[in-house]
Design a protein around this motif. Structure first.
Motif, PDB file in Angstrom:
ATOM      1  N   LEU A   8       0.792  -1.251   0.097  1.00 42.73           N
ATOM      2  CA  LEU A   8      -0.074   0.033  -0.133  1.00 42.73           C
ATOM      3  C   LEU A   8       0.895   1.096  -0.018  1.00 42.73           C
ATOM      4  N   SER A  35      -4.203   8.484  -3.038  1.00 44.87           N
ATOM      5  CA  SER A  35      -5.409   7.839  -3.583  1.00 44.87           C
ATOM      6  C   SER A  35      -5.212   7.878  -5.083  1.00 44.87           C
ATOM      7  N   LEU A  52      -3.397  -2.317  -2.277  1.00 50.03           N
ATOM      8  CA  LEU A  52      -4.540  -1.983  -1.911  1.00 50.03           C
ATOM      9  C   LEU A  52      -5.067  -0.607  -2.517  1.00 50.03           C
ATOM     10  N   THR A  77      -9.500  -3.982  -2.098  1.00 49.31           N
ATOM     11  CA  THR A  77     -10.130  -2.728  -1.586  1.00 49.31           C
ATOM     12  C   THR A  77     -10.122  -2.647  -0.193  1.00 49.31           C
ATOM     13  N   GLU A  78     -10.289  -1.458   0.417  1.00 41.11           N
ATOM     14  CA  GLU A  78     -10.329  -1.375   2.023  1.00 41.11           C
ATOM     15  C   GLU A  78     -11.435  -2.201   2.373  1.00 41.11           C
ATOM     16  N   LEU A  81     -10.276  -5.898   3.190  1.00 39.87           N
ATOM     17  CA  LEU A  81      -9.114  -6.198   4.191  1.00 39.87           C
ATOM     18  C   LEU A  81      -9.507  -7.061   5.310  1.00 39.87           C
ATOM     19  N   ARG A 101      -5.356   2.984  11.523  1.00 40.46           N
ATOM     20  CA  ARG A 101      -6.067   2.873  10.089  1.00 40.46           C
ATOM     21  C   ARG A 101      -6.430   1.537   9.891  1.00 40.46           C
ATOM     22  N   LEU A 102      -5.396   0.712   9.831  1.00 45.74           N
ATOM     23  CA  LEU A 102      -5.618  -0.619   9.575  1.00 45.74           C
ATOM     24  C   LEU A 102      -6.564  -1.664  10.267  1.00 45.74           C
ATOM     25  N   LEU A 105     -10.059  -0.867  10.089  1.00 46.86           N
ATOM     26  CA  LEU A 105     -10.575  -1.426   9.016  1.00 46.86           C
ATOM     27  C   LEU A 105     -10.629  -3.001   8.932  1.00 46.86           C
TER      28      LEU A 105
END
Length: 400
Positions: A8, A35, A52, A77-78, A81, A101-102, A105
């Motif tokens: 990523l 992005s 990702l 995609t997120e 995950l 963040r991960l 998710l």
């Protein structure tokens, strides 16, 4: 069974590292870059891995590149995950904000580095480590470079007023960011800046200004168990303020040859071996992944011999970097013997990036033979009407 590698692109990593906050929110420009250039890792990802990225406008591009150059990389995609439980996550760089963040998710904690590991990584990314390493790399008369980690207002003032010009750096900051060029006067602005930086990062890095003729780097891979491998050279360009502008796509041999116009090849080989040993001792067990050491060739007055010398450690980047991408692009996808450029550029007005993309596609038609770029313009990520960022390579025909 081996875990699937997931790459990523988080270019805000340096800024997140400087902040040290788990809830760090990157500026809009950095989020936009992340992005729009999300697919960049596919160019250095290993076979059968994933990147990702949002699938909406990236999927068509990925399919096209798979057909053109035979890449075998998937998109994740997120939302997916949380379902994929067996991943080896390989970001641009690890920091506590990315870990959070991960985790939010739905990524399993066991797949993420611990807070302790990330705190160590932040400590070893601090520019004071490069300051400490620099004297150990002054191998002979072909080397130069001074750098100081200063903690008090008296030291900052003395350093700035003691020379006609100098450069002050925040110990943790992004490429070309956190720099202060001084002209011999310790102004209230510089004083305030130093005070703020030192409050959050312990001190300020101070360096004289050099007459630079080339920017280059040595790239390494650390296996996390103390073993360091030399990956190759990177020859790059920076703007006046120090911002990264792009890389030359050249073989390692061609870069060595170019540098040997200034410095004996033996000095470069000695530096490569010395760095491998020193970096292994410094970060070999703290960090797993690619890292780069930025360097420069500096020119000295004619009456000083040698006139050209290597500054062997401008900074150490404990993360993936553009130089490693350039190495992969050249060695995997460019016809042997050809040269080119790898560029990331920014177009502030809507439609401008697409217009430039279309102009370059028409002016430099892409020519691919046997899975290699022979000549022309190749966009490394999709470009659409709303794009601001582009990543691309331009390969010169017939080795011009």
């Amino acid at each position: 069974m081996t875990k699937k590698a997931l790459y990523l692109f988080n270019p805000e990593h340096d800024l997140a590292l400087a902040s040290g906050e788990t809830n760090y929110m990157a500026p809009a420009s950095a989020r936009r870059m992340a992005s729009e250039l999300a697919l960049l890792p596919m160019w250095y990802a290993e076979e059968g891995s994933a990147v990702l990225a949002p699938s909406a406008y990236n999927l068509d591009y990925v399919k096209k590149i798979q057909e053109l150059l035979g890449l075998s990389v998937d998109l994740i995609t997120e939302p997916e995950l949380a379902i994929e439980q067996d991943l080896d996550i390989r970001p641009w760089g690890w920091d506590v904000a990315l870990r959070k963040r991960l985790s939010v998710l739905g990524v399993d904690e066991v797949l993420l580095p611990s807070m302790g590991q990330l705190n160590d990584l932040r400590e070893y990314s601090h520019r004071s480590k490069a300051v400490a390493l620099l004297p150990e790399l002054q191998l002979n008369e072909y080397f130069c470079g001074e750098s100081y980690y200063l903690k008090t207002p008296e030291e900052w003032k003395r350093f700035v007023e003691g020379r006609k010009e100098c450069l002050l750096k925040a110990p943790l900051s992004g490429s070309g960011k956190g720099l202060n060029w001084c002209k011999g006067i310790f102004t209230s602005f510089i004083s305030g800046w130093c005070t703020r930086v030192a409050a959050s990062q312990g001190g300020v890095i101070a360096e004289p200004i050099y007459n630079k003729v080339e920017d280059f780097a040595m790239e390494f891979y650390s296996d996390g168990a103390g073993e360091l491998t030399f990956v190759g050279y990177s020859l790059f360009h920076t703007g006046k303020s120090g911002m990264y502008e792009g890389n030359c796509l050249l073989s390692n041999e061609a870069i060595r040859k170019k540098l040997a116009q200034y410095i004996p090849s033996e000095a470069l080989m000695d530096l490569e071996n010395c760095l491998k040993y020193r970096l292994s001792a410094l970060v070999g067990t703290v960090y797993k992944g690619y890292l780069g050491v930025d360097m420069m060739i500096c020119r000295f007055p004619e009456n000083e011999k040698p006139v050209f010398r290597i500054h062997p450690c401008v900074e150490i980047n404990l993360r993936m970097n553009m130089g490693v991408i350039a190495r992969f692009l050249h060695d995997r996808y460019v016809r042997p013997g050809s040269t080119g450029r790898f560029v990331i550029d920014y177009h502030p007005s809507e439609g401008e990036a697409l217009q430039e993309h279309e102009r370059m596609s028409a002016t430099y038609p892409l020519e691919i033979r046997e899975g290699r770029v022979y000549a022309g313009y190749l966009p490394l990520v999709p470009v659409h009407r709303r794009s601001c960022y582009r990543a691309w390579v331009l390969v010169a025909p017939d080795n011009i």
